[in-house]
Design an enzyme around this catalytic site. Structure first.
Site, PDB file in Angstrom:
ATOM      1  N   ARG A  79      26.266  41.754  16.202  1.00 53.39           N
ATOM      2  CA  ARG A  79      25.958  42.517  17.403  1.00 53.39           C
ATOM      3  C   ARG A  79      25.318  43.870  17.095  1.00 53.39           C
ATOM      4  O   ARG A  79      24.614  44.438  17.937  1.00 53.39           O
ATOM      5  CB  ARG A  79      27.183  42.674  18.302  1.00 53.39           C
ATOM      6  CG  ARG A  79      28.371  43.316  17.673  1.00 53.39           C
ATOM      7  CD  ARG A  79      29.451  43.578  18.708  1.00 53.39           C
ATOM      8  NE  ARG A  79      29.019  44.574  19.647  1.00 53.39           N
ATOM      9  CZ  ARG A  79      28.990  44.423  20.964  1.00 53.39           C
ATOM     10  NH1 ARG A  79      29.380  43.309  21.507  1.00 53.39           N
ATOM     11  NH2 ARG A  79      28.576  45.408  21.737  1.00 53.39           N
ATOM     12  N   ASP A  85      33.202  39.059  21.255  1.00 53.49           N
ATOM     13  CA  ASP A  85      33.538  38.794  19.859  1.00 53.49           C
ATOM     14  C   ASP A  85      35.038  38.949  19.657  1.00 53.49           C
ATOM     15  O   ASP A  85      35.787  39.033  20.631  1.00 53.49           O
ATOM     16  CB  ASP A  85      32.745  39.689  18.903  1.00 53.49           C
ATOM     17  CG  ASP A  85      33.041  41.162  19.122  1.00 53.49           C
ATOM     18  OD1 ASP A  85      34.060  41.481  19.742  1.00 53.49           O
ATOM     19  OD2 ASP A  85      32.246  41.982  18.655  1.00 53.49           O
TER      20      ASP A  85
HETATM   21  N1  EPU Z   1      31.714  50.462  24.743  1.00 52.44           N
HETATM   22  C1  EPU Z   1      31.385  50.234  26.057  1.00 52.44           C
HETATM   23  N2  EPU Z   1      30.060  50.216  26.407  1.00 52.44           N
HETATM   24  C2  EPU Z   1      29.079  50.438  25.491  1.00 52.44           C
HETATM   25  C3  EPU Z   1      29.418  50.676  24.140  1.00 52.44           C
HETATM   26  C4  EPU Z   1      30.755  50.690  23.801  1.00 52.44           C
HETATM   27  O1  EPU Z   1      32.241  50.020  26.896  1.00 52.44           O
HETATM   28  O2  EPU Z   1      27.904  50.423  25.868  1.00 52.44           O
HETATM   29  C5  EPU Z   1      33.132  50.453  24.350  1.00 52.44           C
HETATM   30  C6  EPU Z   1      33.411  49.287  23.425  1.00 52.44           C
HETATM   31  O3  EPU Z   1      33.626  48.095  24.146  1.00 52.44           O
HETATM   32  C7  EPU Z   1      34.618  49.742  22.675  1.00 52.44           C
HETATM   33  C8  EPU Z   1      34.397  51.256  22.552  1.00 52.44           C
HETATM   34  O4  EPU Z   1      33.425  51.569  23.554  1.00 52.44           O
HETATM   35  O5  EPU Z   1      35.761  49.520  23.409  1.00 52.44           O
HETATM   36  C9  EPU Z   1      33.940  51.707  21.168  1.00 52.44           C
HETATM   37  O6  EPU Z   1      32.690  51.201  20.887  1.00 52.44           O
HETATM   38  P1  EPU Z   1      31.551  51.907  20.023  1.00 52.44           P
HETATM   39  O7  EPU Z   1      30.295  51.680  20.785  1.00 52.44           O
HETATM   40  O8  EPU Z   1      31.889  53.272  19.594  1.00 52.44           O
HETATM   41  O9  EPU Z   1      31.579  50.960  18.765  1.00 52.44           O
HETATM   42  P2  EPU Z   1      30.314  50.296  18.131  1.00 52.44           P
HETATM   43  O10 EPU Z   1      29.237  51.307  18.078  1.00 52.44           O
HETATM   44  O11 EPU Z   1      30.038  49.000  18.802  1.00 52.44           O
HETATM   45  C10 EPU Z   1      30.780  50.973  15.670  1.00 52.44           C
HETATM   46  C11 EPU Z   1      30.945  50.248  14.388  1.00 52.44           C
HETATM   47  C12 EPU Z   1      32.270  49.523  14.379  1.00 52.44           C
HETATM   48  C13 EPU Z   1      33.365  50.540  14.550  1.00 52.44           C
HETATM   49  C14 EPU Z   1      33.121  51.345  15.844  1.00 52.44           C
HETATM   50  C15 EPU Z   1      34.089  52.487  16.024  1.00 52.44           C
HETATM   51  C16 EPU Z   1      28.697  49.705  13.781  1.00 52.44           C
HETATM   52  C17 EPU Z   1      27.696  48.648  13.547  1.00 52.44           C
HETATM   53  N3  EPU Z   1      29.867  49.294  14.219  1.00 52.44           N
HETATM   54  O12 EPU Z   1      30.816  49.974  16.691  1.00 52.44           O
HETATM   55  O13 EPU Z   1      32.417  48.910  13.124  1.00 52.44           O
HETATM   56  O14 EPU Z   1      34.596  49.874  14.616  1.00 52.44           O
HETATM   57  O15 EPU Z   1      31.802  51.922  15.843  1.00 52.44           O
HETATM   58  O16 EPU Z   1      33.898  53.453  15.022  1.00 52.44           O
HETATM   59  O17 EPU Z   1      28.448  50.867  13.504  1.00 52.44           O
HETATM   60  C18 EPU Z   1      32.586  47.005  11.724  1.00 52.44           C
HETATM   61  O18 EPU Z   1      32.142  47.676  10.807  1.00 52.44           O
HETATM   62  O19 EPU Z   1      32.895  45.791  11.574  1.00 52.44           O
HETATM   63  C19 EPU Z   1      32.765  47.570  13.042  1.00 52.44           C
HETATM   64  C20 EPU Z   1      33.240  46.869  14.051  1.00 52.44           C
END
Ligand code: EPU
Length: 427
Positions: A99, A123
C-alpha cells in the site's frame, strides 16, 4: 528461499550488527526521484521485498531502476533514471502487494498533472483509508474521482497546469499523507503550509533529499512545514537514514535473550521514547562512538506502553514490546492508538504460552518466566519478526511460517541474529 524460520532457544547475544537503510524512508525517496528528470543515486537502500515492489512501480511509470554493485559489504546503491515523459499510473497488481505505493500520487500529480493510482484495500492492520492524502492534495488544487478501483486525480486547467500552494491542516499527522503532500508541494506554484504534519525522522530524510534536488522546505521534522514551490528540480544523490524499527528489533532481541550487543548504525535520537521505555524495563541502551549498545540480563520489568505518532512510541515497535512483556516480571498494559486490529500476532504468542488478554485497543500482558516453542504464523512484517524473537526465549523449537512477510522489511534477519549467537535458520 523457504517460507519458514526455525528458531531454538538462545543464550545471551553478543556482537555487532547493522540495521541498514530505513524501509519507510527508502520507499519515499524512490518515489521522490519521479520529481526530477535524470539519474538519481540512493545509497544504503536495503535489499528487501518492498524495495523490489517500489522498483516495479517506478518501472511501470517509466523509470529505469538499477542496483549498482555492492562495495565494502554495504547494501548497493540504487540508480533511478527518471524520463521526461511518465506513465502516470500505479497499477492494481503492485499497489495490492504494497500500500506504500500510494506515495507516487503526489509526485505524479506534481510532474504530470494527472495520476491513476489503484486504491489500497484493507490489510492486516484493519481499515486504512487515504482520505487525508486526498484532502491534502485537493487543497493544492487536485481533483479526484474513483473509477474502477482506481483513484484518478488531475490538476484542472489544461496540460501545463500546476498545483497551487495552500495551507493544509491535517486532521491527524499521517506519515505517508505528509510525504505525499510534501512531494506535491515542492513543484506547486507558491507556498504550501502543512499543519499537524508527521514528524517522523523519515519525513525529515525525504525533505533533505528534496532539498538537495533544489526544493525549498522549512520546518520538516516539526508539525509545521513550509514549502516554497519551484519550477523544476534536478536529480540528486542521497544516503538513506538507518532503520529505527530494524534497530529496535535487535535491541529487543538482546532484551529478551540477554547479552551485550551493538547496533552500529542505529541512532538514539530517532528512538528516544522507546529507549526510555526499554530503560524502565531494565534494558540499558546507550549511544557510544561504536553505535547503540544494549546490555541486558535476566527478565525485563513490566511497564505500560501506549503507541502514538512520532515522537511517541511507534506502533511498529509494539510487537517487540509485547514480546518483551510476555516474559517480563509483572503485568504491563499496551494500548494501540494508531491502527485497529494490530494485535494479530498476540494469538500466536498465546500459542507459545504467553498470558495476554486483548480488549479493543488494549492488551494486558502478564509475564511468564519462559515461552514454549510452537508452530506459529507471521501475520505481518513486524509481528512476524517478533515471533522469531519469541522463539529465542521459548523451550524447544518454534517454527514461524509466513517468512515472506518478514522479507518485506528485513534483509537477512536470520543471518544477522545468528551472527549474534542466536539459533535461527531459514528451513
Ligand atoms: N489514516 C486515515 N486516513 C489517511 C491516512 C491514515 O484515517 O488518509 C489513519 C490510518 O488508518 C491509521 C493512522 O491514520 O489508523 C496512521 O496512519 P499513517 O498514515 O500515519 O500511517 P502510514 O503512513 O500508512 C506509515 C508507515 C507504517 C507505520 C505508520 C506509523 C510507511 C510506508 N508506513 O504508515 O509502517 O506503522 O506510518 O508510523 O511509511 C510498516 O513499516 O510495515 C508500516 C506499517
Amino acid at each position: 528461499m523457504t517460507d519458514r524460520f526455525v528458531v531454538r532457544p538462545s543464550g545471551p547475544l553478543h556482537g555487532t550488527v547493522r540495521a541498514g537503510g530505513a524501509k519507510n524512508s527508502a520507499l519515499k525517496l524512490m518515489a521522490a526521484c519521479l520529481l526530477a528528470e535524470g539519474r538519481h543515486v540512493l545509497t544504503g537502500v536495503p535489499h528487501i521485498v518492498d524495495v523490489d515492489i517500489m522498483s516495479e512501480v517506478l518501472v511501470a511509470i517509466g523509470a529505469r531502476v538499477e542496483r549498482l554493485p555492492d562495495a565494502h559489504g554495504e547494501p548497493g546503491d540504487l540508480l533511478i533514471d527518471t524520463p521526461a515523459q511518465l506513465v502516470p499510473e500505479a497499477p492494481y497488481e503492485l499497489v495490492d502487494k504494497m500500500r506504500a505505493s500510494v506515495v507516487v500520487l503526489g509526485p505524479l500529480l506534481a510532474r504530470t498533472g494527472e495520476a491513476r493510482v489503484s486504491l489500497p484495500g484493507g490489510d492486516d492492520f484493519g481499515n486504512r483509508p487515504i482520505d487525508i492524502h486526498l484532502l491534502g492534495l485537493s487543497h493544492l488544487g487536485a481533483a479526484f474521482t474513483t473509477e474502477h478501483g482506481y483513484v484518478v486525480g488531475h490538476v484542472p486547467g489544461g496540460p501545463a497546469a500546476r498545483l497551487v500552494g495552500s495551507r493544509v491542516v491535517f486532521e491527524y499527522p499521517s506519515h505517508t499523507a505528509t510525504d505525499n503532500v510534501l512531494m506535491a508541494a515542492v513543484l506547486a506554484k507558491g507556498t504550501t503550509v502543512i499543519e499537524n504534519a508527521a514528524r517522523e525522522p523519515e519525513v525529515l530524510d525525504l525533505a533533505r533529499f528534496l532539498t538537495s534536488m533544489g526544493a525549498r522546505i522549512r520546518g520538516a521534522g516539526t508539525s509545521h512545514i513550509e514549502v516554497d514551490g519551484v519550477e523544476a528540480l534536478t536529480p540528486a544523490q542521497h544516503r538513506v537514514i538507518p532503520d529505527r524499527v530494524v534497530a529496535a528489533t535487535f535491541l529487543a532481541a538482546a532484551g529478551l535473550a540477554g547479552g551485550d550487543v551493538v547496533v552500529e548504525d542505529a541512532r538514539a535520537d530517532h528512538m528516544d521514547m522507546l529507549l526510555h521505555k526499554l530503560g524502565a524495563m531494565g534494558i540499558e541502551v546507550a549511544q557510544g562512538p561504536e553505535g547503540l549498545r544494549v546490555v541486558a540480563e535476566g527478565r525485563p520489568h513490566s511497564v505500560d506502553v501506549a503507541t502514538l505518532p512520532y515522537p511517541g512510541v511507534a506502533t511498529d515497535y509494539k510487537p517487540f514490546v509485547v514480546t518483551l512483556l510476555s516474559i517480563a516480571d509483572g503485568v504491563g498494559i499496551v494500548s494501540e492508538n494508531l491502527f485497529e486490529g494490530r494485535f494479530r500476532y498476540v494469538d500466536e504468542l498465546r500459542r507459545m504460552g504467553a498470558d495476554i488478554r486483548t480488549e479493543g485497543h488494549h492488551a494486558v500482558v502478564r509475564g511468564v518466566p519462559r515461552l514454549s516453542g510452537a508452530p506459529v504464523r507471521a501475520p505481518d512484517l513486524r509481528g512476524g519478526a517478533a515471533l522469531v524473537l519469541a522463539g529465542m526465549v521459548a523451550d524447544g523449537e518454534t517454527v514461524v511460517a509466513g517468512a515472506h512477510h518478514v522479507d518485506r522489511g528485513y534483509q537477512d534477519l536470520d543471518k544477522k541474529l545468528r551472527a549474534l549467537g542466536a539459533d535461527v535458520v531459514r528451513a
